[in-house]
Scaffold this motif. Structure first.
Motif, mmCIF file in Angstrom:
data_model
loop_
_atom_site.group_PDB
_atom_site.id
_atom_site.type_symbol
_atom_site.label_atom_id
_atom_site.label_comp_id
_atom_site.label_asym_id
_atom_site.label_seq_id
_atom_site.Cartn_x
_atom_site.Cartn_y
_atom_site.Cartn_z
ATOM 1 N N CYS A 138 -10.616 13.706 0.175
ATOM 2 C CA CYS A 138 -10.708 12.693 -0.533
ATOM 3 C C CYS A 138 -9.378 12.040 -1.163
ATOM 4 O O CYS A 138 -9.073 10.973 -1.049
ATOM 5 N N LEU A 141 -7.029 10.718 1.558
ATOM 6 C CA LEU A 141 -7.465 9.393 2.279
ATOM 7 C C LEU A 141 -7.178 8.339 1.047
ATOM 8 O O LEU A 141 -6.545 7.299 1.598
ATOM 9 N N LEU A 142 -7.251 8.941 -0.037
ATOM 10 C CA LEU A 142 -7.291 7.836 -1.286
ATOM 11 C C LEU A 142 -5.632 7.361 -1.263
ATOM 12 O O LEU A 142 -5.138 6.298 -1.412
ATOM 13 N N THR A 143 -4.679 8.471 -1.020
ATOM 14 C CA THR A 143 -3.280 8.307 -0.928
ATOM 15 C C THR A 143 -2.861 7.395 0.413
ATOM 16 O O THR A 143 -2.107 6.411 -0.111
ATOM 17 N N LEU A 144 -3.663 7.550 1.353
ATOM 18 C CA LEU A 144 -3.188 6.702 2.517
ATOM 19 C C LEU A 144 -3.512 5.517 2.286
ATOM 20 O O LEU A 144 -2.849 4.687 2.572
ATOM 21 N N VAL A 145 -4.889 5.275 1.871
ATOM 22 C CA VAL A 145 -5.478 3.955 1.592
ATOM 23 C C VAL A 145 -4.501 2.947 0.615
ATOM 24 O O VAL A 145 -4.248 1.825 0.735
ATOM 25 N N SER A 146 -4.052 3.896 -0.422
ATOM 26 C CA SER A 146 -3.413 3.316 -1.476
ATOM 27 C C SER A 146 -1.958 2.810 -0.984
ATOM 28 O O SER A 146 -1.477 1.674 -1.190
ATOM 29 N N SER A 147 -1.388 3.517 -0.010
ATOM 30 C CA SER A 147 -0.044 3.621 0.621
ATOM 31 C C SER A 147 -0.193 2.278 1.571
ATOM 32 O O SER A 147 0.373 1.290 1.591
ATOM 33 N N VAL A 148 -1.276 2.124 2.337
ATOM 34 C CA VAL A 148 -1.562 0.932 3.465
ATOM 35 C C VAL A 148 -1.752 -0.268 2.518
ATOM 36 O O VAL A 148 -1.088 -1.371 2.731
ATOM 37 N N ILE A 149 -2.401 -0.353 1.464
ATOM 38 C CA ILE A 149 -2.883 -1.459 0.514
ATOM 39 C C ILE A 149 -1.321 -2.021 -0.132
ATOM 40 O O ILE A 149 -0.922 -3.004 -0.176
ATOM 41 N N TYR A 150 -0.400 -0.970 -0.552
ATOM 42 C CA TYR A 150 0.729 -1.478 -1.367
ATOM 43 C C TYR A 150 1.805 -2.089 -0.320
ATOM 44 O O TYR A 150 2.227 -3.052 -0.551
#
Length: 299
Positions: A138, A141-150
């Motif tokens: 988790c 995944l949270l790190t990847l999603v945060s990076s994509v969003i940023y």
């Protein structure tokens, strides 16, 4: 050397033939030594009145013939270190553990006096490694999603946030019915300040009599910067953006032109003026898609 080998062989043979063993009142604290004793024929084991707190299930796995076990008067620990022993006592059909359901807890303090067999071993079977796997997955995944969003959606999120602020301000302004406080808010980089004072202010404020809002002069002290920017833009009829290369590199200037474009969207009329202080090639404007969109729509 030969005699030593013969003696060792005799000890092993005697151990294999041993059927009864009494270790009562011997101040034993551990039974791990029994796993190496080769007591495959042992049937009766007495361990009463010792100092045994934790029992490893593997000890009894090394005693395949054990049918009778006494463990009275030992200070057992009621925690997950004894979970396998408790489970073994309940599920084993070969070995009779005398008075097993009368064994009491001595440790920890909060469990003193309770029955050892009443300890809830189900709480010990939680797979910690699985929980760690789920948690780490988790987190990744949270790190990847945060990076994509940023990297790809930060401007859209910023747009939504400022649009919400603009909506709140516009609703408040509509309720008050207050007129515009300034003719124009001037958004510029500090490196272009000399041009603003030398060329713009004498003409617009001096000759035309306009009232301009400048951040260093008219922002309210102690107020959050974004709130000052929002109030200045929505409190002015127009917003004049002094575009230069340094302006495009400025984080606050970028936010000001974003807020001004939101104002343009809200008002549905021409409230934004882009004034280029230097010639900037189109490829340098490619990251600023909102500005390019405005330039394509208006001269």
């Amino acid at each position: 050397m030969k005699r030593q080998r013969q003696g060792s062989r005799r000890q092993k043979e005697n151990g294999m033939k041993l059927e009864v063993l009494d270790f009562s009142n011997c101040k034993l604290k551990s039974l791990d030594f029994l796993a190496q004793a080769n007591l495959s024929a042992l049937r009766y084991l007495k361990l009463t009145d010792n100092e045994i707190t934790v029992i490893n299930e593997t000890v009894f796995q090394s005693l395949p013939a054990l049918t009778y076990l006494e463990l009275d008067n030992n200070p057992f620990t009621c925690d997950c270190s004894n979970a396998e022993f408790i489970q073994w006592v309940k599920s084993n059909n070969q070995t009779q553990v005398v008075n097993a359901y009368q064994f009491t807890c001595s440790f920890p303090v909060v469990e003193q006096g309770k029955k050892l067999m009443d300890f809830d071993v189900q709480s010990c079977w939680t797979d910690v490694s699985f929980l760690c796997f789920i948690s780490s997955t988790c987190l990744v995944l949270l790190t990847l999603v945060s990076s994509v969003i940023y990297h790809f959606l930060r401007w859209q999120l910023a747009y939504g946030f400022y649009l919400f602020l603009a909506f709140l301000y516009d609703s408040r302004k509509t309720k008050k019915g207050a007129p515009h406080q300034y003719h124009a808010y001037v958004s510029y980089n500090v490196h272009d300040e000399a041009w603003v004072y030398r060329e713009m202010l004498p003409v617009l404020e001096g000759e035309q009599g306009w009232r301009l809002c400048l951040h260093h002069r008219d922002f309210q002290p102690g107020k959050p910067i974004m709130e000052n920017i929002t109030d200045a833009i929505y409190g002015s009829r127009k917003t004049i953006c002094m575009i230069s290369r340094r302006y495009l590199q400025s984080r606050w200037c970028s936010r000001e032109i974003q807020m001004a474009s939101f104002h343009l969207f809200d008002e549905q009329k021409d409230v934004l003026i882009l004034l280029f202080l230097e010639d900037i090639p189109a490829q340098q404007l490619s990251p600023y898609y909102r500005m390019r969109k405005l330039m394509k729509r208006r001269t």
